[in-house]
Design a protein around this motif. Structure first.
Motif, mmCIF file in Angstrom:
data_model
loop_
_atom_site.group_PDB
_atom_site.id
_atom_site.type_symbol
_atom_site.label_atom_id
_atom_site.label_comp_id
_atom_site.label_asym_id
_atom_site.label_seq_id
_atom_site.Cartn_x
_atom_site.Cartn_y
_atom_site.Cartn_z
ATOM 1 N N TYR A 117 -9.786 6.667 3.402
ATOM 2 C CA TYR A 117 -10.842 5.681 3.173
ATOM 3 C C TYR A 117 -10.573 4.946 1.868
ATOM 4 N N PRO A 118 -10.972 3.669 1.813
ATOM 5 C CA PRO A 118 -10.738 2.890 0.592
ATOM 6 C C PRO A 118 -11.687 3.322 -0.512
ATOM 7 N N ARG A 174 -4.810 -3.872 2.829
ATOM 8 C CA ARG A 174 -5.480 -5.021 2.227
ATOM 9 C C ARG A 174 -6.927 -4.654 1.895
ATOM 10 N N LEU A 175 -7.581 -3.925 2.787
ATOM 11 C CA LEU A 175 -8.940 -3.468 2.502
ATOM 12 C C LEU A 175 -8.958 -2.561 1.281
ATOM 13 N N THR A 178 -8.601 -4.641 -1.758
ATOM 14 C CA THR A 178 -9.826 -5.397 -2.024
ATOM 15 C C THR A 178 -10.851 -4.526 -2.740
ATOM 16 N N VAL A 179 -11.007 -3.291 -2.265
ATOM 17 C CA VAL A 179 -11.947 -2.382 -2.916
ATOM 18 C C VAL A 179 -11.516 -2.096 -4.348
ATOM 19 N N ARG A 180 -10.245 -1.843 -4.560
ATOM 20 C CA ARG A 180 -9.764 -1.555 -5.914
ATOM 21 C C ARG A 180 -9.964 -2.748 -6.842
ATOM 22 N N PHE A 200 -14.046 -7.703 7.091
ATOM 23 C CA PHE A 200 -14.372 -7.234 8.436
ATOM 24 C C PHE A 200 -14.721 -8.388 9.370
ATOM 25 N N ALA A 201 -15.273 -9.465 8.832
ATOM 26 C CA ALA A 201 -15.511 -10.641 9.672
ATOM 27 C C ALA A 201 -14.184 -11.193 10.184
ATOM 28 N N GLY A 202 -13.152 -11.164 9.356
ATOM 29 C CA GLY A 202 -11.838 -11.630 9.769
ATOM 30 C C GLY A 202 -11.230 -10.751 10.840
#
Length: 214
Positions: A117-118, A174-175, A178-180, A200-202
């Protein structure tokens, strides 16, 4: 999975359209296999020996998409985004996996399936309820359809629903990147959640129906 370069390179610019969940990279980026320029958009190849993701030029990417290369050290990351609306995961099934957060991805390798998990610290591995996972895979064919090492099952659970997608493995990182990059404080902050929602929309926009993706 460790990477030869930081996760920041997998994070696209803020203006990337939601329908483009895979980021672009500067033209000057060089192929990590042959050192030739990759171009503005390029593919990724997984080095299964070092468990790393490499940016590659089109020639090298195509080299490792051939059937002969399928079982070798290098494997090209496909470009499939799939979902299965006919057999969605339930909240009870998700909770049965024992994953402590609302977003995670499942990656198959030689040693079985691992969940990550991110988090602000990067991709964090978590223990799975293997019995529950086996039951899920039997009831949800999408979960068993991901190619080992190069595709993952990305799951996003909210109060209203549980979404599951088969995606290229680089999209999951990539997720994580993004979180980091954007997470602040205990709850992440508004900016982080806006970027995560956009991610998530993408994925949602890019996903095709499982079984009719042809």
């Amino acid at each position: 999975m460790t990477r030869r370069a930081g996760l920041r390179r997998f994070v696209g610019p803020a203006e990337v359209a939601p329908a483009s969940p895979r980021p672009s990279h500067p033209v000057q980026d060089g192929c990590e296999l042959c050192a030739q320029p990759t171009g503005a958009w390029h593919g990724h190849v997984v080095d299964t020996e070092h468990r790393s993701i490499l940016c590659t030029c089109r020639a090298c990417f195509l080299l490792f998409t051939s059937p002969e290369a399928g079982g070798g050290r290098y494997r090209a990351v496909p470009d499939r985004y799939l979902h299965d609306d006919e057999r969605p995961l339930t909240k009870a099934e998700w909770e049965g996996l024992g994953i402590p957060v609302g977003a995670a991805f499942l990656l198959r390798g030689d040693g079985g399936t691992t969940a990550f998990y991110p988090s602000p610290a990067g991709a964090t591995e978590c223990l799975l309820n293997l019995e529950a996972l086996a039951e899920l895979a039997a009831a949800h064919p999408l979960l068993a359809a991901a190619e080992p090492e190069v595709e993952a099952i990305l799951i996003h659970a909210t109060e209203d629903q549980v979404e599951a997608y088969l995606v290229p493995v680089d999209v999951c990182y990539r997720l994580v990147g993004t979180v980091r990059m954007y997470w602040k404080g205990f709850d992440g902050g508004q900016e982080a959640h806006e970027h995560i929602d956009g991610f998530f929309a993408g994925v949602r926009s890019a996903a095709r129906r499982f079984g009719v993706e042809g």
